[in-house]
Design a protein around this motif. Structure first.
Motif, PDB file in Angstrom:
ATOM      1  N   LEU A  34       0.836  -1.203   0.000  1.00  0.00           N
ATOM      2  CA  LEU A  34       0.000   0.000   0.000  1.00  0.00           C
ATOM      3  C   LEU A  34       0.877   1.262   0.000  1.00  0.00           C
ATOM      4  CD1 LEU A  34      -2.965   0.994   0.237  1.00  0.00           C
ATOM      5  CD2 LEU A  34      -2.695   0.909   2.708  1.00  0.00           C
ATOM      6  N   LYS A  44       0.894   3.932  -3.083  1.00  0.00           N
ATOM      7  CA  LYS A  44       0.390   5.287  -2.849  1.00  0.00           C
ATOM      8  C   LYS A  44       1.418   6.363  -3.174  1.00  0.00           C
ATOM      9  CE  LYS A  44      -1.752   6.578   0.925  1.00  0.00           C
ATOM     10  NZ  LYS A  44      -2.176   6.618   2.349  1.00  0.00           N
ATOM     11  N   GLN A  89     -11.349   7.128 -19.336  1.00  0.00           N
ATOM     12  CA  GLN A  89     -12.019   6.593 -18.150  1.00  0.00           C
ATOM     13  C   GLN A  89     -13.541   6.521 -18.303  1.00  0.00           C
ATOM     14  OE1 GLN A  89     -10.475   7.211 -13.955  1.00  0.00           O
ATOM     15  NE2 GLN A  89     -12.152   8.680 -13.999  1.00  0.00           N
ATOM     16  N   PHE A 114      -3.695   0.300  -5.538  1.00  0.00           N
ATOM     17  CA  PHE A 114      -4.210   1.509  -4.907  1.00  0.00           C
ATOM     18  C   PHE A 114      -3.439   2.714  -5.411  1.00  0.00           C
ATOM     19  CE2 PHE A 114      -5.784  -1.398  -1.425  1.00  0.00           C
ATOM     20  CZ  PHE A 114      -7.131  -1.124  -1.656  1.00  0.00           C
ATOM     21  N   GLY A 115      -3.976   3.907  -5.143  1.00  0.00           N
ATOM     22  CA  GLY A 115      -3.297   5.117  -5.595  1.00  0.00           C
ATOM     23  C   GLY A 115      -3.717   5.490  -7.010  1.00  0.00           C
ATOM     24  N   VAL A 116      -2.934   6.360  -7.645  1.00  0.00           N
ATOM     25  CA  VAL A 116      -3.362   6.938  -8.926  1.00  0.00           C
ATOM     26  C   VAL A 116      -3.467   5.898 -10.047  1.00  0.00           C
ATOM     27  CG1 VAL A 116      -2.497   9.260  -8.416  1.00  0.00           C
ATOM     28  CG2 VAL A 116      -1.017   7.628  -9.575  1.00  0.00           C
ATOM     29  N   ARG A 124      -4.699   2.872  -9.641  1.00  0.00           N
ATOM     30  CA  ARG A 124      -5.745   1.900  -9.328  1.00  0.00           C
ATOM     31  C   ARG A 124      -6.543   1.544 -10.585  1.00  0.00           C
ATOM     32  NH1 ARG A 124      -8.633  -0.391  -5.408  1.00  0.00           N
ATOM     33  NH2 ARG A 124     -10.913  -0.372  -5.523  1.00  0.00           N
ATOM     34  N   ALA A 140      -6.558   5.978  -0.649  1.00  0.00           N
ATOM     35  CA  ALA A 140      -5.835   5.367  -1.757  1.00  0.00           C
ATOM     36  C   ALA A 140      -6.741   4.789  -2.835  1.00  0.00           C
ATOM     37  CB  ALA A 140      -4.917   4.264  -1.231  1.00  0.00           C
ATOM     38  N   CYS A 141      -8.070   4.972  -2.692  1.00  0.00           N
ATOM     39  CA  CYS A 141      -8.948   4.399  -3.714  1.00  0.00           C
ATOM     40  C   CYS A 141     -10.007   5.364  -4.228  1.00  0.00           C
ATOM     41  CB  CYS A 141      -9.620   3.129  -3.200  1.00  0.00           C
ATOM     42  SG  CYS A 141     -10.904   3.423  -1.963  1.00  0.00           S
ATOM     43  N   GLN A 189      -5.299  13.875  -5.226  1.00  0.00           N
ATOM     44  CA  GLN A 189      -4.888  12.979  -6.307  1.00  0.00           C
ATOM     45  C   GLN A 189      -5.995  11.993  -6.646  1.00  0.00           C
ATOM     46  OE1 GLN A 189      -1.454  10.788  -5.146  1.00  0.00           O
ATOM     47  NE2 GLN A 189      -0.143  12.569  -5.280  1.00  0.00           N
ATOM     48  N   MET A 190      -6.606  11.439  -5.614  1.00  0.00           N
ATOM     49  CA  MET A 190      -7.660  10.458  -5.842  1.00  0.00           C
ATOM     50  C   MET A 190      -8.945  11.145  -6.292  1.00  0.00           C
ATOM     51  SD  MET A 190      -5.802   7.887  -5.343  1.00  0.00           S
ATOM     52  CE  MET A 190      -7.049   6.759  -5.948  1.00  0.00           C
ATOM     53  N   MET A 219      -9.551  11.974  -9.946  1.00  0.00           N
ATOM     54  CA  MET A 219      -9.900  10.913 -10.887  1.00  0.00           C
ATOM     55  C   MET A 219     -11.375  10.513 -10.812  1.00  0.00           C
ATOM     56  SD  MET A 219      -6.546   8.477 -10.984  1.00  0.00           S
ATOM     57  CE  MET A 219      -6.906   7.582  -9.492  1.00  0.00           C
ATOM     58  N   THR A 220     -12.124  11.069  -9.855  1.00  0.00           N
ATOM     59  CA  THR A 220     -13.518  10.642  -9.738  1.00  0.00           C
ATOM     60  C   THR A 220     -14.395  11.443 -10.702  1.00  0.00           C
ATOM     61  OG1 THR A 220     -13.967  12.213  -7.983  1.00  0.00           O
ATOM     62  CG2 THR A 220     -13.266  10.022  -7.307  1.00  0.00           C
TER      63      THR A 220
END
Lengths: 463, 106
Positions: A106, A110, A151, A403-405, A407, B45-46, B70-71, B74-75
């Motif tokens: 993890l 990350k 995406q 996990f992280g960017v 993922r 992290a998700c 950062q996360m 991306m949403t």
């Protein structure tokens, strides 16, 4: 700077992409013949020793037969317990660090500033001439821009539109399966379903859908990259064919859009309607790389989870009974299948500076491999990790998507495909029996099945 | 003890008691509020515990940090007051806070 790049800079509009790759192949062969490139040795399977007989520094988890010979659990357990951040200095893929515990994985995943995803995300490498660019192997900010462009195709909003189509295609495949007679589940269900899905996502000519699987298998199965069976010549030839088909598809879609055809939800259309990627065809390495990434991402992963789920329920028959008694467990089971199978064993990074991790000093430039397959069996993070438990608490907290960017972008699509598959299977079959032992793929990256014989028994018809 | 209200995308409201010191993600999960996945268990992290903090309450929760941004970037349903619920630690000052859930977590 490599040959393809130089050509690309001189004007890709003039030289068609397949010819560029052919030229690169010629160069690659010449350099190999001249001895500039060392030929990468083939892997020959030999029995893997019990891990307890080895000195810790000799443990090499890059062996592409570890999964097939069912040694992977004991090898990774030893590393997790004795040397969770482990250095192997003599592997066929060069020296590398293994990160084996959940929490450490993890941390690496990350911290993309400490651990770069460039230039490759698998343990080995591709030929320099085929150094295609894909956003999974890019760092921010370039990564973010390219990922954002595609995406939408696999975002939940789009998936809601596609659910009906996925279910229809799944039913069609399942309704044609034989009853009470053994058949190869991998070929007839897992590969067939994933190829249909890929063709749908790309709006690729449906009758040619198995080509997508073939290219994806090539891209993910190189000897030099993951210890697989495909040599580089085969890879070059495949990429020539792939670039030809994808170029044609690109221009065809563009022409259709120009005539006013209603835009679809497919990936090519999305790329063409985004400012950042509408001229992607003029950047062949990025074009090929990102399309290859999308087909690889949706191929081995879902395919082997489709097979792995059936296999797991055969190994743990009480769980199948539990499932039949309460089909509402399907959603949770899907996460558990993805954890238990962990279809991709690892992701690779390169340290951008010296980093201390769990007592070891990783030097700038060192290769760092996060073993998701090990983290998903880490007793410190997961209760009874070797057990397959369909109603496991916090089943979603597995590492298989990373996990992280970086993922996994297609995680919701994968879950949807698997959920629909199991809903439709339970509606039809009373028993799904695995006959004999499955056969496994040779790889240190893909944890997959090449063959699994299954026999189906229909549900008793209700009077 | 005060309360926080989560509002689902379809308008369903869930008022839950504040548990000081716990994250909004944990509180939502403990109370069975649907619409939060929390795939990474609270590590930012998700990105699957995305909430949109209502109106001026962003002053009480504070803005997203770098790691969180950062996360969030991306949403798909990103909004100016987007936060990851796992990074908001509940305090008594949040009594009455409203957090809206996006249609999808990704």
């Amino acid at each position: 700077m490599n040959f393809v790049n130089q050509l690309a800079e001189k004007g890709t509009a003039i030289i068609p992409m397949p010819l560029q790759i052919k030229a690169a192949h010629v160069l690659y062969k010449a350099k190999t013949k001249l001895g500039i490139y060392k030929e990468f040795p083939e892997f020959v399977e030999a029995p893997i020793p019990d891990v307890s007989t080895l000195a810790i520094e000799d443990v090499d988890v890059s062996n592409p037969f570890l999964y097939r010979q069912d040694r992977w659990e004991s090898y990774f357990k030893r590393l997790r317990d004795e040397c969770p951040v482990h250095y192997q200095k003599n592997s066929a893929f060069g020296p590398f660090w293994s990160v084996t515990r959940y929490d450490d994985i993890l941390f690496v995943d990350k911290n993309h500033k400490l651990f770069s995803s460039e230039p490759f995300i698998v343990i080995g490498k591709a030929p320099d001439e085929l150094a295609v660019e894909m956003f999974i192997a890019m760092d921010p900010p370039k990564h973010d821009v390219q990922r954002a462009a595609v995406q939408g195709a696999v975002a939940p909003k789009n998936l809601k539109e596609m659910e009906g189509l996925i279910r229809e295609r799944t039913r069609d495949v399942l309704d044609k399966l034989p009853l009470n007679r053994p058949f190869n589940w991998v070929e007839d269900v897992s590969i067939e379903l994933t190829s249909r899905m890929l063709a749908t996502l790309l709006d690729f000519p449906y009758e040619n859908r198995r080509k997508l699987v073939y290219w994806s298998d090539l891209a993910g199965g190189g000897t030099e990259s993951t210890g697989g069976l495909n040599d580089s010549d085969e890879l070059f030839r495949g990429m020539v064919d792939m670039s030809r088909h994808f170029s044609r598809l690109w221009y065809d879609k563009k022409a259709r859009a120009a005539t006013g055809e209603r835009a679809g939800f497919d990936l090519i259309t999305l790329l063409q309607s985004n400012d950042e990627t509408r001229d992607l065809i003029n950047r062949p390495l990025e074009f090929l790389g990102n399309l290859a990434l999308l087909i690889v991402g949706g191929n081995d992963t879902t395919r082997n989870s489709m097979t792995g789920g059936v296999f797991a329920l055969n190994r743990f028959p009480d769980e199948f009974t539990k499932l039949k008694n309460d089909p509402s467990l399907i959603t949770n089971m899907v996460s558990e299948i993805i954890r238990w199978q962990t279809p991709l064993a690892h992701m690779r990074r390169v340290a951008t500076q010296d980093v201390e991790l769990n007592g070891q000093v990783i030097k700038k430039g060192d290769k760092v491999v996060m073993w998701y397959a090990s983290g998903n069996r880490d007793e410190r993070a997961i209760d009874q990790p070797e057990q397959f438990i369909i109603d496991r608490k916090n089943a979603r907290n597995h590492l298989s998507f990373g996990f992280g960017v970086h993922r996994c972008m297609g995680n919701r699509l994968a879950e949807l495909q698997l959920r629909i598959l199991w809903e439709e299977l339970l509606a039809r079959f009373d028993r799904i029996d695995v006959i004999g032992e499955p056969e496994y793929v040779q790889s240190n990256f893909v944890r997959g099945y090449s063959k699994m014989i299954v026999k189906l028994t229909a549900k008793p018809t209700e009077a | 003890m005060g309360s926080i209200t989560f509002i689902e995308h379809d308008g369903a409201e869930h008022a839950v008691e504040i548990e000081t010191g716990k994250s909004l993600m944990q509180i939502a999960m403990n109370n069975g509020v649907p619409g939060i996945d929390a795939d990474c268990g609270g590590e930012a992290a998700c990105g699957t515990c995305h909430v949109i903090v209502d109106g001026d309450w962003i002053a009480a929760t504070g803005k997203a940090g770098d790691e969180e941004l950062q996360m969030l970037d991306m949403t798909p349903d990103r909004a100016p007051t987007s936060r990851l619920a796992c990074q908001i630690i509940a305090t008594d000052a949040m009594d009455g806070l409203v957090a809206r859930l996006p249609e999808f977590q990704m």
